[in-house]
Design an enzyme around this catalytic site. Sequence first.
Site, PDB file in Angstrom:
ATOM      1  N   HIS A  11       0.832  -1.208   0.000  1.00  0.00           N
ATOM      2  CA  HIS A  11       0.000   0.000   0.000  1.00  0.00           C
ATOM      3  C   HIS A  11       0.866   1.257   0.000  1.00  0.00           C
ATOM      4  O   HIS A  11       0.646   2.188  -0.790  1.00  0.00           O
ATOM      5  CB  HIS A  11      -0.893  -0.066   1.242  1.00  0.00           C
ATOM      6  CG  HIS A  11      -1.800   1.104   1.451  1.00  0.00           C
ATOM      7  ND1 HIS A  11      -3.157   1.052   1.217  1.00  0.00           N
ATOM      8  CD2 HIS A  11      -1.561   2.364   1.930  1.00  0.00           C
ATOM      9  CE1 HIS A  11      -3.709   2.221   1.523  1.00  0.00           C
ATOM     10  NE2 HIS A  11      -2.770   3.025   1.964  1.00  0.00           N
ATOM     11  N   GLU A  12       1.872   1.304   0.884  1.00  0.00           N
ATOM     12  CA  GLU A  12       2.686   2.515   0.994  1.00  0.00           C
ATOM     13  C   GLU A  12       3.580   2.722  -0.226  1.00  0.00           C
ATOM     14  O   GLU A  12       3.783   3.863  -0.666  1.00  0.00           O
ATOM     15  CB  GLU A  12       3.521   2.472   2.275  1.00  0.00           C
ATOM     16  CG  GLU A  12       2.713   2.394   3.563  1.00  0.00           C
ATOM     17  CD  GLU A  12       1.681   3.503   3.728  1.00  0.00           C
ATOM     18  OE1 GLU A  12       1.781   4.543   3.048  1.00  0.00           O
ATOM     19  OE2 GLU A  12       0.751   3.321   4.534  1.00  0.00           O
TER      20      GLU A  12
END
Length: 312
Positions: free
Chosen positions: A215-216
């Site tokens: 996600h990051e």
Amino acid sequence: MTVSRDEPVLRTRCATMPVHRRLLDTREGYATAAAEIENFTFHQCRRGRSRLDQVVRIPVVAHVVWREETENIGDEQVRSQLAVLNADFRCHNEDVAGVPEVWRPMAADAGVEFFLASTDPAGAPTTGITRTRTTVTAFTPEDDAVKAAATGGADPWPAQRYLNMWVCQLAGGVLGYAQFPGGPAATDGVVLLHSAFGTTGTAVAPFDGGRTCTHEVGHWLNLRHIWGDDGDGCGGDDLVADTPNQAGPNYGRPTWPRVTCDNGPDGDMFMNFMDYTDDAAMVMFTAGQVARMATTLAGPRSSLAVGARLTG
């Protein structure tokens, strides 16, 4: 990056947007750089230049910053995270088979791979992992202290040559955060809570699937949250055409379909890596998200994708 509805303390999980807003307010030139990047991205995608003509391999340095012995995660845990990234960004993760049939054709290979750097900035051999003992109990996104030795963290390696990952203890229920392209090089990269990093060691369910980092890194490649960061309204925009509009983040492991914002019959694409579901529930990037990441690697992060060109 992922939060269960039963654990509200973790709902601040991804702090990328607060960091983005802080830089808009405090960093001269950041707003202009971000606008220029969005303009470039819009025009390239509009021209149909949606993918790179080769697989891009990005060198990673993992800065393990620790106070307690348990925070000094092992090399195996770091390698397990790289394995997850490579599966997720190449659409080789086995759980992508669980995508509802209506969206299965949209699940896309980003053509990006990650490897631990074998050479440090001075040209010396390295494992791609640094270890720094700190006196800081827990770091926060408000000051990026983990990203500098002077404030108890670890200095970054040159951002134009490496993806910097800081792995540490984070405060306030945050699982991770990233810096969008266009920000200062001295703080560029992603920060991850050690217990939401990788699939072994200190990783704790439901965040033990390595998807916080997926996600990051999506944010680092200029992806927004799938609901468009407008709270629970229906007016947000993640700047990607093939992700359905939805009313805020999803948590835990929802049952499909989950209809919000009049997006029936298929509802929210809560299995997308840029939602907030548990690690086991997020499994895909869309072709539109892949196009956005490709323009980032052809534009503001092109120093990490030398020779790669956009194609239709």
